[in-house]
Design an enzyme around this catalytic site. Structure first.
Site, PDB file in Angstrom:
ATOM      1  CE  LYS A  44      -3.554   8.138   6.676  1.00  0.00           C
ATOM      2  NZ  LYS A  44      -4.560   7.415   6.618  1.00  0.00           N
ATOM      3  CD  GLU A  59       5.905  -4.223   3.588  1.00  0.00           C
ATOM      4  OE1 GLU A  59       5.527  -5.277   4.273  1.00  0.00           O
ATOM      5  OE2 GLU A  59       6.323  -3.178   4.091  1.00  0.00           O
ATOM      6  CE  LYS A  63      -3.612   2.457   2.651  1.00  0.00           C
ATOM      7  NZ  LYS A  63      -4.773   2.378   3.939  1.00  0.00           N
ATOM      8  CE  LYS A  81      -6.364   2.098  -0.805  1.00  0.00           C
ATOM      9  NZ  LYS A  81      -6.929   2.158   0.334  1.00  0.00           N
ATOM     10  NE  ARG A 129      -5.779   9.433   3.237  1.00  0.00           N
ATOM     11  CZ  ARG A 129      -4.369   9.823   2.925  1.00  0.00           C
ATOM     12  NH1 ARG A 129      -4.050  10.894   2.467  1.00  0.00           N
ATOM     13  NH2 ARG A 129      -3.371   8.661   2.901  1.00  0.00           N
ATOM     14  CE1 TYR A 135     -14.607   2.962  -3.251  1.00  0.00           C
ATOM     15  CE2 TYR A 135     -12.775   3.440  -4.274  1.00  0.00           C
ATOM     16  CZ  TYR A 135     -13.476   3.445  -3.331  1.00  0.00           C
ATOM     17  OH  TYR A 135     -12.737   3.455  -2.264  1.00  0.00           O
ATOM     18  CB  SER A 171     -11.269   7.327  -3.939  1.00  0.00           C
ATOM     19  OG  SER A 171      -9.957   7.763  -3.447  1.00  0.00           O
TER      20      SER A 171
END
Length: 332
Positions: free
Chosen positions: A221, A237, A199, A252, A209, A317, A278
């Site tokens: 972040k 990872e 991610k 992502k 958000r 979505y 998004s």
């Protein structure tokens, strides 16, 4: 005109729809989608301005949308909660409230559609007064191990409510192993883990958000989400999440990271998910609303590209629209 001396004519395999269908290497169907849904406690659905066509869903609105998804043969939903400010705290304790929004929603969905695959997000940002995925120290550091303890409680809460898949999106080190051990110790051995393995600290999360009112109140972040410049790190990872017991892994965002999807696909036999986030949705919607792109063709092409790169399933979505269009036939 001089005669061309050709023996290889790849166009023979493109000369009709029947041949193109027969030799197509990648396909797309409703079984390849996970549909992300935003939920809240309110009595009305609230449109998300930066994501035209998507809303924060009320409990009744969620059931209506789930019914639409089931009718379109969409078999998997992932839930994201918008939490009232009064319930947010520095330690995110509402995340593991057995009577909280997510557990109640899981129970309602499983009671109505037992066969529906219900996936839950495990992270603290919707519940944190700081807006971060983890617990924030006084000096601004995100506390890894203290956060993992809370994530374990959150995962157990979701499992008790009936979640099929737990999906930790926080990017804390060691959380997959800790969650797997806790689930097994509590006899939730059948509950799967879909790890947000790679991610990235991406600029494409902005509309999400807004949808959850979960932007960090300070800082960013980047100390826990991955550097967009790195791909080898993603493979590390993957190895760690495999060793810790992940059942599936995820990249992502999806569209800007097709090379990472391909690299991860080649590195692991585990099922691979990719999240068309998004910002990807918003960009496509904006271009299509202006008439610059054909929405059906552009969206389905973006999704087949993610599948072609190596994703087994796609969080998108556009899932209900894509499922509808695919019933009408492929555009390519």
């Amino acid at each position: 005109m001089a005669r061309l001396d050709l023996t290889a004519r790849p166009r023979r395999n493109r000369k009709s729809a029947a041949i193109r269908d027969a030799v197509r290497e990648t396909w797309l169907g409703p079984e390849h989608f996970i549909y992300p849904l935003f939920i809240h406690e309110g009595g009305d659905d609230i449109p998300i301005t930066s994501m035209p066509g998507r809303s924060r869903l009320s409990p009744d609105g969620l059931l209506r949308e789930a019914e639409r998804a089931v009718a379109l043969d969409l078999r998997a939903l992932v839930l994201f909660p918008a939490i009232d400010e009064s319930l947010k705290s520095a330690d995110g304790r509402e995340a593991h409230n057995d009577e909280g929004l997510i557990p109640r929603t899981i129970r309602a969905l499983k009671q109505r559609w037992p066969e529906l695959l219900v996936i839950t997000d495990v992270a603290l940002d919707p519940y944190s007064s700081d807006g971060h995925d983890g617990i924030v120290a006084a000096d601004g550091r995100i506390l890894n191990d203290a956060t993992v303890e809370v994530l374990v409680e959150q995962a157990l809460c979701h499992a008790r409510a009936g979640a099929d898949i737990i999906s930790p999106s926080d990017m804390m080190d060691g959380r997959v192993g800790a969650i797997r051990e806790a689930l097994d110790d509590a006899s939730f051995t059948e509950v799967s883990i879909l790890a947000y393995t790679a991610k990235y600290a991406s600029a494409y999360y902005g509309p999400f958000r807004e949808a959850l009112d979960s932007a960090p109140k300070h800082g960013d972040k980047k100390t826990y989400q991955m550097d967009p410049a790195n791909v080898r790190e993603a493979l590390r990872e993957v190895e760690l999440d495999e060793d810790e017991g992940a059942d599936m892994v995820m990249v992502k965002p999806a569209g800007p990271y097709l090379d990472v999807i391909r690299a991860v696909r080649e590195a692991t036999p585990l099922p691979l998910a990719a999240y068309q986030v998004s910002g990807e949705y918003a960009m496509l919607k904006a271009a299509c609303e202006r008439g610059w792109l054909d929405e059906r063709k552009a969206v389905l092409e973006s999704l087949i590209a993610i599948r072609r790169a190596g994703a087994d399933v796609i969080l998108s979505y556009f899932a209900p629209e894509a499922a509808t269009w695919l019933r009408e036939g492929r555009p390519w």
